[in-house]
Design a protein around this motif. Structure first.
Motif, short mmCIF file in Angstrom:
data_model
loop_
_atom_site.label_atom_id
_atom_site.label_comp_id
_atom_site.label_asym_id
_atom_site.label_seq_id
_atom_site.Cartn_x
_atom_site.Cartn_y
_atom_site.Cartn_z
N TYR A 216 7.50 -10.21 37.01
CA TYR A 216 6.97 -9.29 38.01
C TYR A 216 5.55 -8.84 37.66
CZ TYR A 216 6.48 -4.91 40.59
OH TYR A 216 6.02 -3.90 41.37
N LEU A 231 8.87 -11.35 43.47
CA LEU A 231 8.48 -9.93 43.57
C LEU A 231 7.01 -9.76 43.22
CD1 LEU A 231 11.64 -8.32 41.99
CD2 LEU A 231 10.91 -8.15 44.35
N GLN A 235 4.41 -8.04 45.69
CA GLN A 235 3.65 -6.85 45.30
C GLN A 235 2.15 -7.11 45.41
OE1 GLN A 235 4.72 -3.82 44.27
NE2 GLN A 235 2.78 -2.98 43.56
N ASN A 238 0.81 -6.72 48.74
CA ASN A 238 1.06 -5.41 49.34
C ASN A 238 2.20 -5.39 50.35
OD1 ASN A 238 -0.16 -3.15 48.45
ND2 ASN A 238 -2.17 -3.78 49.23
N PRO A 240 5.24 -4.17 50.16
CA PRO A 240 5.97 -2.91 50.36
C PRO A 240 5.25 -1.96 51.30
CG PRO A 240 5.73 -3.38 48.02
CD PRO A 240 4.96 -4.42 48.74
N TRP A 245 9.55 -6.05 54.41
CA TRP A 245 10.71 -5.83 53.55
C TRP A 245 11.43 -7.13 53.22
CZ3 TRP A 245 15.12 -7.60 55.78
CH2 TRP A 245 15.07 -7.77 57.17
N PHE A 248 10.49 -8.86 49.73
CA PHE A 248 10.90 -8.46 48.39
C PHE A 248 12.36 -8.00 48.30
CE2 PHE A 248 9.17 -4.68 50.35
CZ PHE A 248 10.08 -3.71 50.01
N PHE B 148 11.73 -0.94 38.97
CA PHE B 148 10.58 -1.13 39.85
C PHE B 148 11.00 -1.56 41.25
CE2 PHE B 148 10.62 -5.70 39.89
CZ PHE B 148 11.10 -6.07 38.66
N PHE B 149 12.16 -2.21 41.35
CA PHE B 149 12.60 -2.63 42.68
C PHE B 149 13.05 -1.43 43.50
CE2 PHE B 149 15.88 -4.15 45.64
CZ PHE B 149 15.05 -4.91 46.44
N THR B 152 10.09 0.30 44.63
CA THR B 152 9.42 -0.38 45.74
C THR B 152 10.10 -0.04 47.06
OG1 THR B 152 9.03 -2.17 44.20
CG2 THR B 152 8.56 -2.61 46.49
N VAL B 269 4.26 0.64 40.49
CA VAL B 269 4.57 0.56 41.91
C VAL B 269 3.83 1.65 42.67
CG1 VAL B 269 6.41 0.77 43.60
CG2 VAL B 269 6.79 -0.51 41.51
#
Lengths: 322, 326
Positions: A216, A231, A235, A238, A240, A245, A248, B148-149, B152, B269
């Protein structure tokens, strides 16, 4: 020979199903994937549809295929790390517990030091110095994760070995002149089986977490598809914050499911070792079937001696109810 | 007090190991990363800074390894952790800015998670076999999710979709850091979501551990006695919980390392300006002096926290004290 009692609680069965499912995915996942995970020929950022079950990335890669292919790398590294770490903790734990003296002092100090150093930062430091071509090597990564994850198991195994060391059967095999390593690994070790299994499950859980975390933050090769790299890309693009959705969530849920499966299996082992937890885990329906009080507040939690599905006389100290 | 002495010795050895690992690793790796590093940054930073970096790794490679090791140690004692390549500032200066944020975030969330988790676990253990037991698989699920998930997902749902919490950063960009009420309020507001996600990720462990211990303790005679004496339920639970909590506290020192490891990524995050975020940037830029400095600071902080947890345990469990007397 006594039949092995397998705890039949629904929790454990659920855990077993999940773990078997993901093991199958490890073997067959890459074969089942409808597209190549690197194939960028689709439209970018499609939402999930019949054609792309989990949608596509901003480069137009099929996320469903990535998830299926990624299972293998993730679980293989976890297995390598988990097995190596458990072997290591078994050897260190049994040697420390059985041999005692200076050996024990030295080995215990070593495992305590490894326990006290926070694992992830150490992993990151080691990994950041690795040459790039070793970072894509599952074996190297697995070994490094094992190096940071064996200490807890060693400590538990040592404690249990110490309590076994002076039992009669160990004493007996020592008196008839068995070699030391034979006593350690053929007399003591089999009696540690539940603890070894539980320690293996814990290390697997740790290894998956550690590997995914490394991927990650971009410390494993980004050309190897695993759930962590997915992931990582999400990330980095961007996802998130822009509400993608579907990018990830699939890898994250897979990680969580594998983890839950392992933890639920571990409940089974806990209940195997400590029968009182077994009765505590029964549902109210099962309790009624077994003739246990519906609400139990005090006194010993009864030990359920038979499988829940076949009501049989239970040996229990009479539970005291308020 | 022998116990404290033994723990102190253990932690000193651990600190020494961590410091030495930091020294040995760059020397073990193939291709000599330090030389590559210095070659790469030639011209980007001043010669003095290159010299500081070289010294923080133990001086020139022409000297024997042992000399290099002692140079490294003495530089460390003088507070020279080298110079960050990307930020071209001494590592210690950079760390001074980010450590307080991390300390506050992780400290508060660890304490909250321990307290809430232990209380819930005690109640779960007391009401074992009731419908509340169905919380256990849920808690396990949360425990299995990487920190971290979860962070997120929470960022997506509560931050950018529902706009309930501010996201990204540790305080409002319109404010200047300082000891004002407005700034403090903003800092608290920005910390809410990270704290909640760390607490959610770490709470299950405390809960399950406490529940299992509670089931064992409730079987003890003194609990039966307490009920027979007609003590109110609240007091009985308290008495049982006080005994069941000891293993949790003994485990606290083990768990701190894990929680810190997970929480570092939560910072990332949320773009929280703490050590975790810094570590990630350092890793991506191959900023070795900064990576090593952060590793040292984290390790030493975790060791200090461990020592604190051990002291608390010693204060709470009289058995450990009598043991030291013999």
């Amino acid at each position: 020979m006594k039949k092995l009692r397998i705890p039949r609680s629904p929790k454990v069965i659920l855990g077993l199903c999940i773990v078997v499912f993901f093991l199958l995915l490890t073997i067959f996942g890459p074969l089942l994937a409808p597209f190549s995970p690197d194939d960028t020929s689709f439209a970018p950022l499609l939402t999930p549809s019949a054609h792309h079950w989990f949608g596509t990335t901003s480069l137009g890669q099929d996320i469903f295929s990535q998830t299926l292919v990624g299972a293998r790398a993730t679980i293989v590294v976890a297995l390598v790390a988990g097995l190596v770490a458990t072997m290591l903790s078994m050897v260190v734990g049994i040697s420390a517990g059985y041999l005692g003296g200076y050996t024990d002092d030295g080995l215990s100090l070593m495992s305590n030091v490894f326990l006290a150093i926070p694992g992830l930062p150490l992993l990151i430091v080691i990994d950041s110095y690795l040459p790039v071509n070793s970072r894509s090597n599952s074996l190297v990564i697995g070994l490094i994760i094992a190096l940071t994850g064996w200490a807890w198991g060693a400590r538990v195994i040592r404690a249990q070995t110490m309590s076994l060391r002076n039992r009669d059967f160990v004493e007996a095999s020592r008196i008839i002149g068995e070699k030391r390593h034979r006593v350690m690994f053929f007399e003591v070790a089999p009696n540690l089986l539940p603890i070894l299994a539980s320690s293996l499950l814990f290390t697997l859980l740790y290894s998956i977490g550690a590997y995914v975390t490394l991927a990650y933050i971009g410390l494993t090769s980004t050309s190897v598809w695993n759930w962590g790299t997915m992931l990582f890309w999400a990330q980095n693009n961007n996802a998130p914050l822009s509400g993608e959705w579907y990018w990830f969530v699939p890898p994250g849920v897979c990680i969580a499911l594998v983890g839950t499966g392992l933890a639920l299996l571990n409940f089974g082992i806990d209940e195997f070792i400590n029968p009182r937890l077994r009765a505590a885990g029964l549902s109210s329906k099962q309790r009624r079937k077994l003739g246990l009080p519906r609400r139990q507040r005090l006194g010993l939690t009864p030990v359920v001696r038979s499988n829940v599905t076949t009501p049989a006389p239970i040996a229990t100290t009479k539970p005291v109810t308020t | 007090m022998r116990l404290i002495g033994r723990r102190l010795a253990l932690y000193s050895v651990t600190a020494w190991v961590a410091i030495s690992v930091n020294f040995i690793l760059p020397h073990l790796m193939p291709g000599d990363p330090i030389q590559t590093l210095i070659g790469k940054i030639q011209g980007q930073v001043t010669p003095q800074e290159i010299e500081a970096i070289r010294l923080s790794f133990g001086g020139g490679l022409d000297k024997p390894l042992l000399t290099q090791y002692f140079t490294y140690l003495s530089q460390l004692l003088h507070g020279n952790l080298g110079v960050s390549i990307t930020l071209s500032q001494p590592v210690t200066t950079i760390l001074k800015q980010s450590v307080p944020w991390t300390l506050g975030l992780i400290g508060i969330s660890t304490i909250l998670s321990f307290i809430i988790g232990t209380v819930c676990g005690a109640l779960l253990g007391w009401t074992r076999g009731s419908r509340l037991d169905s919380l256990i698989p849920t808690a396990t699920f949360f425990q299995a999710i990487p920190y971290f998930f979860l962070a997120t997902v929470m960022l997506l749902v509560f931050g950018s979709d529902l706009h309930l919490f501010p996201v990204l950063g540790a305080y409002s960009q319109n404010l200047h850091p300082g000891w004002t009420w407005a700034f403090a309020a903003s800092a608290v507001r920005y910390a809410e979501l990270p704290v909640v996600s760390i607490v959610l990720s770490s709470i299950a462990g405390w809960m399950l551990g406490m529940r299992n211990m509670m089931i064992t303790v409730v079987a003890e005679d003194f609990v039966l006695m307490a009920v027979a004496m007609g003590l109110p339920k609240r007091k009985v639970i308290m008495a049982a919980a006080r005994n069941a909590v000891l293993p949790s506290i003994a485990n606290l020192s083990l768990a701190i390392g894990l929680v810190v490891s997970g929480a570092l990524l939560v910072e990332l995050v949320f773009n929280y300006p703490g050590v975790g975020d810094l570590l990630l940037n350092a890793v991506q830029n191959e900023d070795y002096p900064l990576i090593q400095g952060i590793f040292l600071v984290i390790t030493l902080a975790v060791l200090a926290a461990n020592l604190l947890a051990d002291l608390v345990y010693l204060g709470l469990d009289p058995r450990t004290r009598t043991e030291t007397a013999t």
